[in-house]
Design a protein around this motif. Structure first.
Motif, PDB file in Angstrom:
ATOM      1  N   THR A 158       0.849  -1.195   0.000  1.00 28.37           N
ATOM      2  CA  THR A 158       0.000   0.000   0.000  1.00 28.37           C
ATOM      3  C   THR A 158       0.881   1.239   0.000  1.00 28.37           C
ATOM      4  OG1 THR A 158      -0.101  -0.055   2.425  1.00 28.37           O
ATOM      5  CG2 THR A 158      -1.894  -1.111   1.215  1.00 28.37           C
ATOM      6  N   SER A 211      -3.765  10.026   2.703  1.00 28.24           N
ATOM      7  CA  SER A 211      -4.405   9.014   1.872  1.00 28.24           C
ATOM      8  C   SER A 211      -3.637   7.706   1.964  1.00 28.24           C
ATOM      9  CB  SER A 211      -4.492   9.472   0.416  1.00 28.24           C
ATOM     10  OG  SER A 211      -3.198   9.538  -0.156  1.00 28.24           O
ATOM     11  N   GLU A 212      -4.362   6.629   1.717  1.00 30.70           N
ATOM     12  CA  GLU A 212      -3.776   5.289   1.716  1.00 30.70           C
ATOM     13  C   GLU A 212      -4.459   4.503   0.613  1.00 30.70           C
ATOM     14  OE1 GLU A 212      -4.359   3.217   5.365  1.00 30.70           O
ATOM     15  OE2 GLU A 212      -3.799   1.263   4.532  1.00 30.70           O
ATOM     16  N   GLY A 213      -3.683   3.834  -0.222  1.00 28.33           N
ATOM     17  CA  GLY A 213      -4.287   3.086  -1.315  1.00 28.33           C
ATOM     18  C   GLY A 213      -3.447   1.906  -1.745  1.00 28.33           C
ATOM     19  N   GLN A 272      -2.335  12.270  -4.533  1.00 33.04           N
ATOM     20  CA  GLN A 272      -3.365  11.527  -3.818  1.00 33.04           C
ATOM     21  C   GLN A 272      -4.560  11.178  -4.692  1.00 33.04           C
ATOM     22  OE1 GLN A 272      -3.822  14.564  -0.794  1.00 33.04           O
ATOM     23  NE2 GLN A 272      -2.736  13.283   0.679  1.00 33.04           N
ATOM     24  N   SER A 317      -5.341   8.142  -6.405  1.00 33.80           N
ATOM     25  CA  SER A 317      -5.867   6.777  -6.498  1.00 33.80           C
ATOM     26  C   SER A 317      -6.082   6.134  -5.135  1.00 33.80           C
ATOM     27  CB  SER A 317      -4.885   5.914  -7.312  1.00 33.80           C
ATOM     28  OG  SER A 317      -3.613   5.899  -6.687  1.00 33.80           O
ATOM     29  N   ALA A 318      -6.317   6.954  -4.146  1.00 32.15           N
ATOM     30  CA  ALA A 318      -6.425   6.420  -2.792  1.00 32.15           C
ATOM     31  C   ALA A 318      -7.753   5.718  -2.561  1.00 32.15           C
ATOM     32  CB  ALA A 318      -6.266   7.552  -1.790  1.00 32.15           C
ATOM     33  N   SER A 319      -7.737   4.639  -1.773  1.00 33.22           N
ATOM     34  CA  SER A 319      -8.976   4.009  -1.350  1.00 33.22           C
ATOM     35  C   SER A 319      -9.447   4.578  -0.022  1.00 33.22           C
ATOM     36  CB  SER A 319      -8.772   2.498  -1.225  1.00 33.22           C
ATOM     37  OG  SER A 319      -7.769   2.217  -0.264  1.00 33.22           O
ATOM     38  N   ARG A 320      -8.550   5.212   0.672  1.00 30.19           N
ATOM     39  CA  ARG A 320      -8.886   5.878   1.931  1.00 30.19           C
ATOM     40  C   ARG A 320      -8.291   7.275   1.901  1.00 30.19           C
ATOM     41  NH1 ARG A 320      -5.961   4.896   7.632  1.00 30.19           N
ATOM     42  NH2 ARG A 320      -7.336   6.134   8.991  1.00 30.19           N
TER      43      ARG A 320
END
Length: 245
Positions: free
Chosen positions: A142, A158-160, A189, A191-194
């Motif tokens: 990640t 962000s985290e992805g 930031q 393509s982050a999922s969070r």
């Protein structure tokens, strides 16, 4: 259990001082933990992961610069916690950005990298746009990014997931970018999922101010057990010194 932020910070300072952190470093470390927790970014979770290892930092070589030019530097942290070294790395990026407009500092062999957010926020509030990114995980990698604009009070995070494989060169690495000329917050930031916006981080702070900090009793006990290492033994000599003589 619920504790006040002042009580939490005071115990953290003693905990890091007892672990051999230098003067200044233990203040930075306490502020990093408190800042993350106060702003809803799991400072206590990160601290819980770091606690078993922080005492070992005193036996490791100090961080050193292994490459440097006018706009970049590479630092080896020798497997220290970010609590013990990352503020100085951000300061170096900041200083280079003031001279050159933009600067990049890469830190290798650094643990607990989430704690970089407090140092980045300080740079943003002082008028420098700052960002940091790092990768975590061995099988599922990640990517984590934190960024703050010049003059802003709160960063975003962000985290992805990525399709990358973990390279030995990237393991426990972190890259810091600072700029006095351009805003570097928006391009990192996408393509982050969070994603946690600066507005949400500000709301998290308000919630903590109103409700205090909830801490697991065993974590609180461990912090205070380590912190007890700075207390002076209650002897006749210590009582005499406490009187200022």
């Amino acid at each position: 259990m619920n504790i006040s932020m002042n009580e939490f910070k005071a115990s953290l300072r003693r905990c890091f001082e007892a672990s051999g952190y230098f003067v200044g470093n233990y203040e930075d470390a306490a502020n990093m933990v408190l800042w993350l927790e106060k702003h809803g970014l799991n400072g206590l979770k990160e601290l819980k992961q770091a606690l078993p290892y922080i005492y070992e930092d005193r036996n490791k070589p100090l961080s050193n610069v292994i490459y440097e030019d006018s706009t970049s530097a590479t630092i080896d942290a020798h497997n220290r916690s970010a609590l013990n070294c990352i503020a100085a790395a951000v300061d170096l990026a900041h200083a280079k950005a003031l001279e050159s407009g933009i600067a990049t500092v890469t830190v290798h062999n650094c643990h607990n990298r989430m704690f970089v957010l407090k140092a980045l926020t300080d740079r943003g509030r002082s008028g420098i746009s700052a960002a940091a990114y790092w990768q975590n995980g061995s099988k599922k990698v990640t990517e984590h990014t934190a960024a703050i604009g010049s003059g802003k009070r709160y960063p975003s995070y962000s985290e992805g997931p990525t399709n990358l494989t973990n390279s030995p060169n990237d393991k426990q690495a972190l890259t810091i970018i600072c700029s006095s000329r351009v805003d570097i917050t928006s391009s990192l930031q996408s393509s982050a999922s969070r994603f946690i916006s600066s507005e949400q981080i500000e709301k998290n702070k308000q919630h903590t101010v109103e409700h205090g900090i909830e801490i697991e009793p065993e974590v609180w006990a461990e912090v205070n057990r380590i912190a007890a290492g700075v207390l002076v033994e209650n002897t006749a000599a210590s009582k005499k010194d406490a009187g200022g003589r």
